[in-house]
Design an enzyme around this catalytic site. Structure first.
Site: not given
Length: 322
Positions: A50, A52, A175, A201, A205, A234
């Site tokens: 799913s 990207i 990100s 997160y 990254k 997304t």
């Protein structure tokens, strides 16, 4: 200074990371960069069912590449594979079911893959943002296990195969959120203090950016890059950041727009004319730190990150089957 970093990042994001930012940047793209035939080249995309990952896999398939989809959910992965084959007419699409949060599974998969396939390009796209602290069956914090350790093991396990390939590349989907984080090696599994899934997160990254820079120094025959896809619409954004999605949904990039720089880094000749180890946004290398943000880390911390991840990696390798 965290308020400053967060504010600057968000203002920058409103200007550059949205659909409008992509449309502005794309005026300077050379379409010929990605109008290439990659038949005979092999690409592995993690998290390809799913978002990207799927958009990237589909665009590579359109260009004739052999694509290995690495996905966690078998049912969704089979639907994605069928969609890619149907829309592109490319039959060289292969499916592998692997949970990137499970290091033993990754080792088992990579060892088998090395014996059965060739690989020119690895695209580390799989990721997660779990907003409450939870542990995997191995006792690892799930965001760290997926975003950092999973990416580390998948890459290092496949480097020997990539070393044998012509024009080998590794692209990691990071990100812009990492700009608000300084590398923190003292609490890799978020055990101390309140748990903020968004910041965990972002820290993961940042770790991916450091990994890319370190790999580029260590493996000169492979071109490494890391990129920010912008803010794209997304399934992961909708489920992990519902408030952000509701606020920004009319300005978000499409999945194809988010995947554009991944594709460019994976297939274009122009990408490898630039040095290995850079951070990209909209087909351009961009700084990995905001001005005055104090997010630079000493070299010894970056080296320590690699050492700790290698220790984790080897621990799980020793108990993996095969």
């Amino acid at each position: 200074m965290s308020w400053y970093r967060n504010t600057v990042w968000f203002v920058k994001g409103l200007r550059e990371y949205t659909r409008g930012g992509y449309e502005s940047a794309s005026k300077h793209f050379n379409p010929a960069d990605v109008e290439v035939d990659v038949a005979g080249r092999s690409f592995l995309v993690t998290g390809a069912n799913s978002g990207i990952g799927k958009a990237t896999a589909k665009e590579i398939a359109r260009r004739g590449g052999t694509v290995h989809l690495v996905c966690r959910n078998k049912e969704r992965a089979e639907v994605a594979k069928e969609e890619i084959v149907t829309e592109t007419g490319n039959q060289n699409i292969f499916l592998h079911i692997v949970d990137i949060s499970n290091p033993k599974e990754i080792w088992k998969f990579a060892e088998k893959f090395r014996n059965e396939h060739k690989l020119n390009v690895l695209i580390n796209n799989a990721g997660c943002m779990v907003n409450n602290r939870e542990l995997t069956e191995d006792g690892l914090e799930r965001n760290f296990a997926t975003n950092t350790l999973g990416t580390y093991i998948m890459t290092t396990a496949l480097v020997p195969l990539l070393e044998k390939a012509a024009d080998a590349r590794v692209i990691t989907v990071s990100s812009g959120g990492m700009l608000v984080q300084k590398l923190n090696i003292s609490d890799l599994q978020s055990e101390n203090g309140p748990f903020d899934g968004t910041m965990v997160y972002a820290q993961n990254k940042r770790q991916q950016v450091v990994l890319t820079e370190q790999w580029a120094k260590a493996h000169r025959n492979i071109h490494f890059s890391v990129m920010h896809p912008g803010w794209a619409d997304t399934p992961a954004v909708r489920s992990s950041m519902p408030d952000f999605y509701e606020r920004m949904k009319n300005s978000l990039r499409t999945e194809v727009q988010g995947a554009d720089t991944v594709l460019w880094l994976a297939v274009s000749a122009e990408a490898t004319k630039l040095p290995s180890g850079l951070f990209f946004q909209d087909r351009q290398p961009v700084p990995t730190h905001l001005p005055l943000a104090y997010t630079h880390s000493p070299p010894e911390d970056e080296e320590k990150l690699m050492e700790v991840l290698e220790e984790f990696s080897q621990k799980f390798k020793s108990v993996s089957p095969g």
